[in-house]
Design a protein around this motif. Structure first.
Motif, PDB file in Angstrom:
ATOM      1  N   TYR A  48       0.876  -1.168   0.000  1.00 15.57           N
ATOM      2  CA  TYR A  48       0.000   0.000   0.000  1.00 15.57           C
ATOM      3  C   TYR A  48       0.917   1.222   0.000  1.00 15.57           C
ATOM      4  O   TYR A  48       1.849   1.307   0.798  1.00 15.57           O
ATOM      5  N   ALA A  49       0.664   2.120  -0.941  1.00 12.11           N
ATOM      6  CA  ALA A  49       1.517   3.291  -1.074  1.00 12.11           C
ATOM      7  C   ALA A  49       0.683   4.551  -1.097  1.00 12.11           C
ATOM      8  O   ALA A  49      -0.388   4.594  -1.698  1.00 12.11           O
TER       9      ALA A  49
ATOM     10  N   LEU B 260      -4.850  -1.243  -2.147  1.00 12.93           N
ATOM     11  CA  LEU B 260      -3.881  -2.263  -1.791  1.00 12.93           C
ATOM     12  C   LEU B 260      -3.597  -3.099  -3.035  1.00 12.93           C
ATOM     13  O   LEU B 260      -4.530  -3.529  -3.718  1.00 12.93           O
TER      14      LEU B 260
ATOM     15  N   ALA C 116       5.433   3.681   1.488  1.00 19.06           N
ATOM     16  CA  ALA C 116       4.821   2.407   1.111  1.00 19.06           C
ATOM     17  C   ALA C 116       5.051   1.403   2.221  1.00 19.06           C
ATOM     18  O   ALA C 116       6.099   1.420   2.879  1.00 19.06           O
ATOM     19  N   LEU C 117       4.042   0.568   2.416  1.00 16.84           N
ATOM     20  CA  LEU C 117       4.145  -0.503   3.407  1.00 16.84           C
ATOM     21  C   LEU C 117       3.981  -1.835   2.686  1.00 16.84           C
ATOM     22  O   LEU C 117       3.020  -2.030   1.936  1.00 16.84           O
TER      23      LEU C 117
END
Lengths: 341, 341, 341, 341
Positions: free
Chosen positions: B199-200, B334, B221-222
């Motif tokens: 997810y960014a 996502l 981002a993650l």
């Protein structure tokens, strides 16, 4: 829950700090009396600290106030006779540094303290109560750096307060007596020995006013100790970044350094200058917690009958060493220090 | 003493760095040919690097120059076809990142490399050769932090160079492709796994020009990895203090952090701002030694027949992940990442 | 593209560093000859550095080798006569510190250099070429700290290498000559003045072997300079954490501190000990880049005819001061330093 | 000198901290009543704090005790109804975080507070009172970093206390509710906005017990805010080096980072490991001063009629966000957050 009733003598900048701590922050203490030559300071005691038993005469406070202890935060020249009077009046005594402004005065103070062994006497070397110094001492006792053999101490006042330093230069006793006495005490504390020789240099670099009265704006001293350890002091009055107190203790197995960056707090700024840490402005900010802890320790000693680890002889010795340092600086010579015992 | 004769393609800012290293700083390398579309760059090769065998046509260099290897430092869109041509011409290949500007290109590059298993192919993820990253990797392999499970990577370009970033914004591929690919490679390297979802987010904060073309000035981002590890990337273009590359690897028994203060050198300034550390200006300063070391490694692989640890698939994966990150940012959704193998 | 042909004399630990740099890392240099008493060192020159023109006799190298310059990295007692011979033979000379092992030798070296003003002579005070020191000097020249008036210099060898220090203690010249000469040079460089008095102390704390031969394991010296500036040196042989070179320059408007944490690289470890920075092991690691830069500077001077900023008199002065420091330590007295000019 | 009479409810680990502060360290406060289910805790109040007016029943304390305010430090499930009862009884309320353990509870708390606008209500987000956070906020308001657009927050409990974390895992509400709520509040405070979407990941890495009950040992979340700002949270339970609370606020002109090294104090150890900073053990050590300051602020609000800047809605929002984060983690999905207003 027993409380120690205490009176404060002197309510200047540092006196107010001690008085506020005694009034509000030290469980076991009750600030019930205050003494000052200045009505404005007594008004502060009444209005801000709720202390109603106020005096302009120190001996009157000793005679009349319902107190078991006094905190002496008057000008340095008063310390010795006031502490003697308080002890003679049956009071426990907390006394700000320096013990006295001459070595002879210190000897007199020793006698006064010796006459009242049942009274608690504590001299205000507050750095010994700062959490970082307490931690360092504990680590060292624990063997973390082996045998300590060198202390490098720096103590420089902020450039920001140079006006005050210039104003009081003539009566300060000089750079090494006014500024270095804490560093001298730290060296003795960490090295467990006394210096036997000292060479000191110094000069004026940005403010010729110091040289004009025979004093130095910044100076350094190198000490050789009885036990062969070494001590270095760098002291001055013009740190651009703030109030710089730094101490390094070097031992056979490692070293501990306290406060190479005299940070204001834990925040770090990243800006167009780079990465920036703002520094503490002056001693009340740096030693806020130490001032509380030393008075807490004093009150605990009074309540428990414990004898403080800092004693009157520490006061005499640090004064003797500061005078020897000053002599070396003034004479440009190596000075050997002899102690009377 | 055997030397590898090598030709450089591209002599822009980074090309010059590689060429100078090959010419003067890499024992075992001999820079003997150069190729550029610009006469000024070839003049540089002749006059500053003493390379006389110069070309304006890449294929001509491959055909005529007496070289065993090429270093490709041309614009990103040329990488894939140039590396294939070089391998087909029997040359070892060092290729700057990114491998390609589309994932399909990367797949083509994989095939080209697979066709010549006896040739050395190295992709320029130079951070893996920086002494601090090398050290971190070795400590981790040694168990210093237990099992790594989180990488937090920051890569922010200096505000000072914002003009250039704005100028090339349209053709850069976007923030996450242009800037984050090194961080993506580091995550994969340290975590030994690939992300499966991302997810960014991002936006323009000081420079609306980025938003105007659908890009971001700064973004985060993650990532969730196949092996349950986590990755965080923060990237941007406007660090006021300089060029900020910071990486933290968190493991079950500790963590390692690289360069929280991107210091220029070991000097610290104490001035009226506080305590100040000046920071590196840009990538050539920060990764000076890494650029030398990666080419030294490339030459060593050629001389010894060793297979580089960074391979073409690392190039494909990092590109795929950068594209997925970009998609998440653009769609606000996502994104799950699937790999073809 | 002109290259300076150079021969190296001495291929010990530091000699190898210089020779490798000359062979591979210095554009403009060509290492073509080598001289050593040891066949193993000459084998190294042949096999690792590709130097085929090897000698066991220094004068023979001067007479026969096709070289324009020599790098003298032999034992300290050879420096003075070898540099004179090289200059007389028409060679440019790079000479490792110290200039000589007596002050008289240094005076002789001065004469030798004065006889050949057209030849480049550079003494190996490599710290002046370290990026952090270069930066500090430039900032100071730029006014960043006002007028410098105090240098605090620390130079402590790693405990890890104590065996070597003990082995060579007898022939080292003693702590202040062997270790402090770089710090002495730095003080002079930053303060632009020479010390006129020194007091030095020192002892053995963990290793009585030093005291047994009249030397010190650790020592401190305090200097007063002609221009009223001050200098402090702390030197020793037993830093537990690594190789500790730290310098602080204090000025009227700020200060600069170099390397209070002698970090190995930019990685920081968070583990059960706390937050840990590993330190450099020894001088080759700390001054890797400085060694390259000083030889680059030497070669540039040869190629351009520029006169080096470090001259033979810097070598004499630092030696005189180191001897005066040693005398103060041995005699326990304040020593006044007089210079012949 | 007016004093606020206050009663404490709950005398566990944190309750004792608050009670001691109220008893001894807060000028203007007088701790006169205490309530606990445990006799041992009430004995502590009597013996250590000199509080004689003790209760085992909270409502009884509200009804009988001569107090103007209460400090609620009971278990989280009690907060909402106890604060409502206190307000209804005409008391000012300091309530520990979290506001409630469900969002509905929080809405009920909002109503209770709204019913008594003349009463002071303060929620215990003590980090906002920590000197470093206060400083950071002031610098930011002052424009030091331009417009803040990203908060990176780390909050990891010490590995040393993992036993306790495992023991209370089931009733803790989960990692993101138990640990991240302070970080969520900080993000909102610095960014002046609320998140509208969140993606959270996490897992068990060293302690599978967390995964077994559907919780995470460590986790990360990425937030997009209403005003386009970004937030990153990294939280966990197993920091080897101590209690790690770190926050970075990134703005258009710079950034501020708080406590990247959670140092115990200002002392640094140089030993065979390198350069070592010991870290704080747990929250009472880290936030000692913040706990005092927040109660001082509460008392000041009561005495002056000032409305606290932290309000009940901050409690609701942080709870809503923590629940949304938890949902994202559990569902592996992006969660959009909607607020009822």
């Amino acid at each position: 829950m027993e409380k120690v009733k205490i009176g404060v003598a002197g309510l200047g900048r540092l006196g107010k700090i001690h008085a506020r701590n005694l009034a509000f922050k030290i469980p076991g203490a009750e600030l019930t009396a205050a003494c000052s030559l200045l009505e404005s300071e007594l008004a502060y005691a009444k209005n801000e600290l709720n202390v109603q038993d106020c005096y302009t005469n120190y001996d009157e406070m000793l005679a009349k106030a319902d107190i078991q202890a006094v905190a002496i935060v008057t000008s340095s020249g008063e310390h010795c006779k006031q502490l003697a009077a308080a002890l003679d009046a049956g009071k426990h005594v907390f006394c700000e540094k320096p013990l006295g402004i001459t070595v002879d005065e210190c000897f007199a103070a020793e006698k006064a303290v010796e006459k009242h062994p049942e009274k608690v006497f504590l001299l205000g070397f507050m750095r010994r109560f700062d959490p970082s110094y307490v931690y360092a001492k504990a680590k060292i006792e624990d063997g973390a750096i082996g045998e300590p053999y060198l202390v490098k101490a720096t103590g420089v006042d902020p450039l920001k307060y140079i006006e005050g330093a210039l104003k009081f230069a003539k009566t300060s006793g000089g750079l090494f007596i006014d500024m270095a006495i804490h560093d001298i005490d730290l060296m003795r504390w960490f090295l467990k020995s006394d210096p036997v020789s000292v060479y000191a240099v110094g000069s004026s670099y940005g403010f010729p006013q110091f040289a004009e009265i025979g004093d130095a704006e910044a100076g350094c001293a190198l000490y050789k100790f009885q036990n062969d350890a070494m001590g270095i002091i760098h002291t001055g009055r013009t740190a651009a970044h703030g109030y710089h107190i730094e101490t390094e203790i070097v031992g056979t197995k490692g070293s501990i350094r306290i406060s190479p960056v005299p940070q204001k707090n834990l925040a770090i700024l990243y800006n167009e200058q780079g990465v920036v840490t703002e520094c503490v402005e002056a001693f009340p900010e740096r030693f806020d917690e130490a001032y509380r802890s030393e008075l807490q320790y004093f009150i605990d000693c009074v309540l428990t009958g414990k004898t403080p680890e800092i004693n009157v002889y520490d006061g005499t010795r640090s004064t003797q060493i500061a005078f020897a340092t000053t002599r070396s600086f003034k004479e440009g010579a190596l000075v050997h220090i002899q102690y009377s015992d």
